[in-house]
Design a protein around this motif. Structure first.
Motif, mmCIF file in Angstrom:
data_model
loop_
_atom_site.group_PDB
_atom_site.id
_atom_site.type_symbol
_atom_site.label_atom_id
_atom_site.label_comp_id
_atom_site.label_asym_id
_atom_site.label_seq_id
_atom_site.Cartn_x
_atom_site.Cartn_y
_atom_site.Cartn_z
ATOM 1 N N ALA A 93 -8.045 -5.943 1.893
ATOM 2 C CA ALA A 93 -9.100 -4.886 2.096
ATOM 3 C C ALA A 93 -9.854 -4.760 0.837
ATOM 4 O O ALA A 93 -9.281 -4.497 -0.244
ATOM 5 C CB ALA A 93 -8.934 -3.379 2.609
ATOM 6 N N ARG A 94 -11.295 -4.780 0.726
ATOM 7 C CA ARG A 94 -11.870 -4.584 -0.343
ATOM 8 C C ARG A 94 -12.811 -3.274 -0.420
ATOM 9 O O ARG A 94 -13.494 -2.917 0.571
ATOM 10 C CB ARG A 94 -13.008 -5.926 -0.549
ATOM 11 N N MET A 95 -12.668 -2.494 -1.451
ATOM 12 C CA MET A 95 -13.560 -1.190 -1.370
ATOM 13 C C MET A 95 -14.429 -1.023 -2.735
ATOM 14 O O MET A 95 -13.972 -1.630 -3.878
ATOM 15 C CB MET A 95 -12.573 0.076 -1.366
ATOM 16 N N LYS A 96 -15.633 -0.840 -2.750
ATOM 17 C CA LYS A 96 -16.341 -0.602 -3.658
ATOM 18 C C LYS A 96 -16.300 0.626 -4.323
ATOM 19 O O LYS A 96 -16.458 1.991 -3.535
ATOM 20 C CB LYS A 96 -17.804 -1.016 -3.449
ATOM 21 N N GLN A 97 -16.047 0.947 -5.571
ATOM 22 C CA GLN A 97 -16.171 2.381 -6.267
ATOM 23 C C GLN A 97 -17.234 3.233 -5.764
ATOM 24 O O GLN A 97 -18.367 2.700 -5.719
ATOM 25 C CB GLN A 97 -16.207 2.169 -7.672
ATOM 26 N N GLY A 98 -16.839 4.348 -5.413
ATOM 27 C CA GLY A 98 -18.019 5.469 -5.154
ATOM 28 C C GLY A 98 -18.129 5.320 -3.586
ATOM 29 O O GLY A 98 -19.122 5.943 -3.243
ATOM 30 N N GLU A 99 -17.955 4.511 -2.726
ATOM 31 C CA GLU A 99 -17.967 4.289 -1.482
ATOM 32 C C GLU A 99 -16.624 4.169 -0.606
ATOM 33 O O GLU A 99 -15.471 3.987 -1.052
ATOM 34 C CB GLU A 99 -18.685 2.790 -1.070
ATOM 35 N N GLU A 100 -16.683 4.764 0.324
ATOM 36 C CA GLU A 100 -15.885 4.864 1.415
ATOM 37 C C GLU A 100 -15.632 3.773 2.294
ATOM 38 O O GLU A 100 -14.673 3.342 2.854
ATOM 39 C CB GLU A 100 -15.762 6.389 2.469
ATOM 40 N N LYS A 101 -16.458 3.032 2.469
ATOM 41 C CA LYS A 101 -16.651 1.841 3.477
ATOM 42 C C LYS A 101 -15.613 0.952 3.122
ATOM 43 O O LYS A 101 -15.614 0.240 1.851
ATOM 44 C CB LYS A 101 -18.056 1.369 3.312
ATOM 45 N N TYR A 103 -14.667 -3.163 3.319
ATOM 46 C CA TYR A 103 -15.792 -4.533 3.686
ATOM 47 C C TYR A 103 -14.498 -5.513 4.378
ATOM 48 O O TYR A 103 -13.357 -5.106 4.157
ATOM 49 C CB TYR A 103 -16.222 -5.337 2.220
ATOM 50 N N ASN A 104 -15.018 -6.309 4.682
ATOM 51 C CA ASN A 104 -14.250 -7.438 5.445
ATOM 52 C C ASN A 104 -13.245 -8.060 4.677
ATOM 53 O O ASN A 104 -13.862 -8.351 3.207
ATOM 54 C CB ASN A 104 -15.115 -8.374 6.078
ATOM 55 N N GLN A 105 -12.383 -8.587 4.829
ATOM 56 C CA GLN A 105 -11.404 -9.180 4.110
ATOM 57 C C GLN A 105 -11.956 -10.450 3.497
ATOM 58 O O GLN A 105 -12.648 -10.994 4.317
ATOM 59 C CB GLN A 105 -9.939 -9.165 4.747
ATOM 60 N N SER A 106 -11.834 -10.731 2.404
ATOM 61 C CA SER A 106 -12.195 -11.978 1.705
ATOM 62 C C SER A 106 -11.537 -12.469 0.637
ATOM 63 O O SER A 106 -10.973 -11.551 -0.111
ATOM 64 C CB SER A 106 -13.770 -11.658 1.368
ATOM 65 N N LEU A 107 -11.268 -13.731 0.129
ATOM 66 C CA LEU A 107 -10.754 -14.146 -1.119
ATOM 67 C C LEU A 107 -11.907 -14.665 -1.850
ATOM 68 O O LEU A 107 -11.552 -15.393 -2.689
ATOM 69 C CB LEU A 107 -9.485 -15.045 -0.540
ATOM 70 N N VAL A 108 -13.020 -14.256 -1.659
ATOM 71 C CA VAL A 108 -14.002 -14.410 -2.453
ATOM 72 C C VAL A 108 -14.584 -13.168 -3.182
ATOM 73 O O VAL A 108 -14.797 -12.264 -2.624
ATOM 74 C CB VAL A 108 -15.091 -15.372 -2.022
ATOM 75 N N TYR A 118 -9.146 -3.885 -4.516
ATOM 76 C CA TYR A 118 -8.340 -4.475 -3.401
ATOM 77 C C TYR A 118 -7.247 -3.824 -3.156
ATOM 78 O O TYR A 118 -6.439 -3.583 -4.062
ATOM 79 C CB TYR A 118 -8.425 -6.066 -3.834
ATOM 80 N N GLU A 119 -6.786 -3.827 -1.699
ATOM 81 C CA GLU A 119 -5.692 -3.334 -1.496
ATOM 82 C C GLU A 119 -5.076 -4.678 -0.408
ATOM 83 O O GLU A 119 -5.480 -5.095 0.321
ATOM 84 C CB GLU A 119 -5.734 -2.204 -0.620
ATOM 85 N N MET A 120 -3.672 -4.969 -0.775
ATOM 86 C CA MET A 120 -3.089 -6.050 0.072
ATOM 87 C C MET A 120 -1.667 -5.516 0.535
ATOM 88 O O MET A 120 -1.115 -4.907 0.194
ATOM 89 C CB MET A 120 -2.699 -7.282 -0.894
#
Length: 121
Positions: A93-101, A103-108, A118-120
Motif C-alpha cells: 500500500a502506498r500513502m502520501k504524506q499528509g493524506e489519509e488516502k 493508493y493502489n498497490q504499485s511497484l513503480v 509504503y507498507e508491505m
C-alpha cells in the motif's frame, strides 16, 4: 528528458506475516532488501505477529527519524527476499504524506513529487 525527482520514505511493515512450509529462524520476521533505481532504500519493521507479537507506532511516527530517499519518478522497485521459504504473496500500500488516502498497490514510483510511505504485508 529530465527526470523528475521526488522524496520517498519507504516503510516496509511486516504485519502478521506467515509462510507455508518450513519455518524461518528467529523470533522476528526477516526484512527484504528494497532498491529503486539501484538505490538501497531503508526498511523498518513495524507491528507484527511472528513467533511473538510486537506493536509499533503508526508509519509516520516510525520513520520520523529516517531521512527520505530521493529517487526518480516512474521507476520500478526491486524487492529481494534472501531467505527461504520466500513469501507466496505480498500486498503493498502506498500513502502520501499528509493524506489519509491509500493508493493502489504499485511497484513503480509515482510521477508526482512528494513524500510517500509504503507498507508491505
Amino acid at each position: 528528458m529530465r527526470k523528475r525527482m521526488f522524496l520517498v520514505a519507504i516503510s516496509i511493515l511486516i504485519i502478521a506475516s506467515s509462510c507455508s512450509g518450513n519455518k524461518l529462524e528467529g523470533t522476528k520476521p526477516p526484512i527484504p532488501d528494497i532498491y529503486i533505481d539501484s538505490v538501497d532504500i531503508p526498511v523498518v519493521r513495524g507491528t507484527y505477529c511472528w513467533y511473538e507479537c510486537a506493536d509499533y507506532p503508526s508509519i509516520p511516527e516510525i520513520i520520523e527519524e529516517i531521512e527520505p530517499t530521493v529517487v526518480p519518478g516512474n521507476t520500478k522497485f526491486s524487492i529481494s527476499f534472501h531467505y527461504t521459504p520466500r513469501p507466496s504473496n505480498i500486498s503493498i500500500a502506498r500513502m502520501k504524506q499528509g493524506e489519509e488516502k491509500l493508493y493502489n498497490q504499485s511497484l513503480v514510483t509515482p510521477s508526482e513529487q512528494g513524500v510517500y510511505y509504503y507498507e508491505m504485508k
